[in-house]
Motif scaffolding. Structure first.
Motif, PDB file in Angstrom:
ATOM      1  N   ASN A 496       0.858  -1.265  -0.061  1.00 33.13           N
ATOM      2  CA  ASN A 496       0.043   0.021   0.032  1.00 33.13           C
ATOM      3  C   ASN A 496       0.749   1.409   0.061  1.00 33.13           C
ATOM      4  N   THR A 522      -4.010  12.892   5.268  1.00 34.69           N
ATOM      5  CA  THR A 522      -3.728  11.824   4.269  1.00 34.69           C
ATOM      6  C   THR A 522      -3.210  10.421   4.952  1.00 34.69           C
ATOM      7  N   SER A 525      -6.268   8.334   6.275  1.00 31.06           N
ATOM      8  CA  SER A 525      -6.997   7.737   5.129  1.00 31.06           C
ATOM      9  C   SER A 525      -6.162   6.702   4.757  1.00 31.06           C
ATOM     10  N   LYS A 526      -4.818   6.693   4.734  1.00 31.54           N
ATOM     11  CA  LYS A 526      -4.104   5.531   4.104  1.00 31.54           C
ATOM     12  C   LYS A 526      -4.246   4.248   5.128  1.00 31.54           C
ATOM     13  N   ALA A 528      -6.655   3.793   7.354  1.00 25.19           N
ATOM     14  CA  ALA A 528      -7.732   3.272   7.385  1.00 25.19           C
ATOM     15  C   ALA A 528      -7.897   2.154   6.235  1.00 25.19           C
ATOM     16  N   THR A 529      -7.331   2.421   4.883  1.00 27.34           N
ATOM     17  CA  THR A 529      -7.162   1.366   4.132  1.00 27.34           C
ATOM     18  C   THR A 529      -6.365   0.339   4.248  1.00 27.34           C
ATOM     19  N   ILE A 530      -5.433   0.554   4.949  1.00 27.67           N
ATOM     20  CA  ILE A 530      -4.642  -0.758   5.474  1.00 27.67           C
ATOM     21  C   ILE A 530      -5.409  -1.445   6.521  1.00 27.67           C
ATOM     22  N   ALA A 532      -8.605  -1.753   6.761  1.00 28.88           N
ATOM     23  CA  ALA A 532      -9.435  -2.576   6.452  1.00 28.88           C
ATOM     24  C   ALA A 532      -9.127  -3.752   5.699  1.00 28.88           C
ATOM     25  N   GLU A 533      -8.026  -3.879   4.921  1.00 32.35           N
ATOM     26  CA  GLU A 533      -7.281  -4.884   4.305  1.00 32.35           C
ATOM     27  C   GLU A 533      -6.804  -5.910   5.361  1.00 32.35           C
ATOM     28  N   TYR A 534      -6.331  -5.300   6.336  1.00 26.92           N
ATOM     29  CA  TYR A 534      -5.721  -6.177   7.511  1.00 26.92           C
ATOM     30  C   TYR A 534      -6.880  -6.940   8.146  1.00 26.92           C
TER      31      TYR A 534
END
Length: 593
Positions: A496, A522, A525-526, A528-530, A532-534
């Protein structure tokens, strides 16, 4: 990294340096990286990158015994590097040509190339390329019989290895120093050095280097009448396939030698036949000579006196390619014994005189070498103490330190590059052994450099991440499963991040992320993406499977939350603590300006 990925000049230079660093322990990786950078350089017309890639490729060819191809690839490089005003490249090309000449026994041509390399080296700072120079000068000195120069150059190479190289480079130099001491009959000193090298090998997992180091140790043990110990040291490598032919020949010759001393002549015959076959593969003259010397010992032990004479004469015929004092002594001593047994007393006496001459010369060199080693070790220890003191003053003043520059120009050169090029830090990086990520020490060094580079011109976000309830994972599923969680998390985060970002394992289950040109929003946001994937990640290891994992994170922004590394990390850590106290599974930005 994809082999088809477009690389810029800075990345090509970094990968070429990485390929050079791998040469000591992983030549397959050197070959892969060199092929990658050569293709990338040719695509963008980057001559310097292409030339350094060719240097790495021809070095692999040289180590594989392909001297003709290595020389053909190297010959045009000195002129090319001169046109590019690349002194370091020109120096390394001259070292390679000198090494090829030495292997062929052409010491006049070798000296010419190495003298040119020394002249160029005096104009450039220390580096792994200089490590190669000093290593080659040491090997060349031993091959020419110049024993006093061998230890000095190996110690200089060891000093560079400790500052710019890897554990593999240190093992390489300790082994070479020990081999040099053995050749001078300083076997007790050699055994200590080889023990240190083996400790590094076991600690760092550098098992590809163990056969040669164990072989050198066995040679010293044979010289000190510890025959059974010597055989035990090398026996595990008899049936290992992935060993260089020259090292195979060396190990089998040592095994045959030990078997002869133990009166196991049939075993010796089998091992020696294999040694001679492997010595022929790369036309390795020194190992051919070693094998012929042992063949003479075996024939003598079996009562084949005339066959022993032929073997020793074959060994002597190869002395023009190497003047190693150990082999000189053993060959003439053996010839004297054989001629005496044949009743050729005059010839035996002449050979005995030559043997005695070499012994006396070697004994004097051995004494000189011990004194030289002690003197150089003291000299370098004092230099390192002064250099460390100067480094502390530089860090405190954040200014140029002329004394440091005088003591260590290369370190100053690297510091200047750190101020402008983040990529140059990577070549000195230290990695976490489990995840392969950068460790905390290197991450903090890089963070200092990025902050210095920014000086307020762009924002930087730092996030400290702690995997929630990780101790429970270890307690429930075991530490191997916990290790798998750490590895999978590291891979997920790296996927990511941008090329300009950085991830490190901060300690235990904590990770730290550096986002360049990014503010706190920023970063949130980054993260949060990680997260969700984790959470969606399915982790399996052995009989266990786990999903729904979470983490907590604390975020700090430069320059909003601080202008220095310590302040930023303190704010990020405080925010992480707040996230954990608030119930975990969340990311919080530090409070205040």
């Amino acid at each position: 990294m994809s082999d088809n990925e477009q690389l810029d000049k800075l990345e090509i230079d970094r990968l070429n340096r990485q390929a050079l660093s791998c040469l000591a322990s992983n030549r397959q990786e050197t070959k892969r990286l060199a092929s990658l950078t050569l293709a990338a350089s040719d695509r963008i017309g980057y001559q310097r990158g292409s030339a350094h890639a060719r240097l790495n490729m021809l070095s692999v060819l040289f180590h594989n015994g392909e001297f003709e191809q290595s020389e053909a690839m190297c010959k045009p490089l000195p002129v090319l590097f001169q046109s590019l005003n690349d002194l370091e490249g020109g120096m390394t090309a001259s070292v390679c040509l000198g090494a090829i000449a030495t292997r062929r026994g052409d010491f006049v041509r070798s000296a010419r190339h190495l003298d040119n390399a020394r002249k160029l080296a005096s104009q450039i700072p220390d580096s792994l390329n200089k490590f190669s120079l000093y290593n080659r000068l040491g090997i060349d000195a031993i091959s020419r019989g110049d024993i006093s120069a061998g230890p000095r150059n190996f110690l200089l190479a060891l000093d560079i290895a400790e500052r710019f190289g890897t554990a593999s480079h240190r093992v390489n130099m300790l082994s070479n120093l020990a081999s040099c001491q053995h050749d001078l009959s300083n076997d007790d000193d050699a055994i200590v050095l080889l023990g240190e090298a083996l400790d590094i090998i076991r600690h760092e997992g550098l098992y590809s280097q163990q056969p040669l180091v164990s072989g050198n140790l066995a040679m010293c043990l044979l010289a000190t009448d510890k025959v059974q110990e010597a055989l035990q040291e090398i026996t595990p490598f008899f049936d290992v396939a992935d060993i260089d032919p020259a090292d195979k020949a060396f190990i089998y010759s040592l095994g045959a030698h030990a078997s002869i001393l133990l009166l196991k002549l049939d075993d010796a015959e089998v091992l020696l036949n294999q040694a001679q076959q492997f010595a022929l593969i790369n036309d390795d003259h020194e190992e051919q000579m070693h094998a012929w010397l042992v063949r003479g010992m075996l024939d003598m032990a079996a009562g084949r006196t005339r066959a022993a004479l032929v073997a020793l004469e074959n060994a002597r015929s190869l002395l023009n390619t190497t003047r190693n004092p150990f082999y000189q002594q053993q060959i003439f001593k053996g010839l004297a014994s054989i001629h005496a047994k044949l009743g050729k007393w005059q010839t035996a006496y002449l050979h005995l005189e030559q043997y005695q001459s070499h012994v006396e010369s070697s004994s004097k060199s051995a004494r000189d070498s011990r004194l030289l080693m002690r003197h150089l070790e003291t000299e370098m220890k004092n230099l390192k103490v002064e250099r460390d003191s100067a480094l502390e003053k530089q860090a405190a003043r954040e200014a140029d330190n002329q004394k440091l520059a005088d003591l260590n120009k290369e370190l100053t050169h690297q510091i200047h590059h750190v101020n402008s090029l983040q990529s140059s830090l990577q070549e000195q990086a230290f990695h976490d052994h489990l995840t392969g990520l950068y460790n905390r020490r290197h991450f903090e060094t890089c963070l200092d450099a990025v902050l210095h580079e920014s000086t307020g011109h762009f924002s930087i976000a730092i996030a400290i991440v702690d995997l929630d309830l990780f101790k429970r994972v270890n307690d429930t599923y075991g530490h191997p499963f916990g290790d798998e969680v750490l590895i999978r998390f590291a891979q997920l985060v790296e996927a990511n991040l941008r090329g300009s970002d950085m991830l490190c394992r901060y300690g235990g289950e904590e990770f730290c992320i550096l986002l360049r040109d990014a503010d706190g929003e920023t970063a949130v946001s980054k993260i949060a993406t990680i997260a969700a994937e984790y959470h969606a990640l399915v982790i399996s290891h052995g009989a266990h499977t786990l999903t729904g994992c979470t983490f907590s994170a604390g975020i700090a922004e430069y320059p909003r939350h601080g202008a220095t590394r310590n302040v930023l990390l303190m704010h990020a850590d405080t925010a992480l603590y707040a996230a954990k106290m608030a119930g975990r599974n969340r990311a919080l930005v530090a409070l205040g300006d």
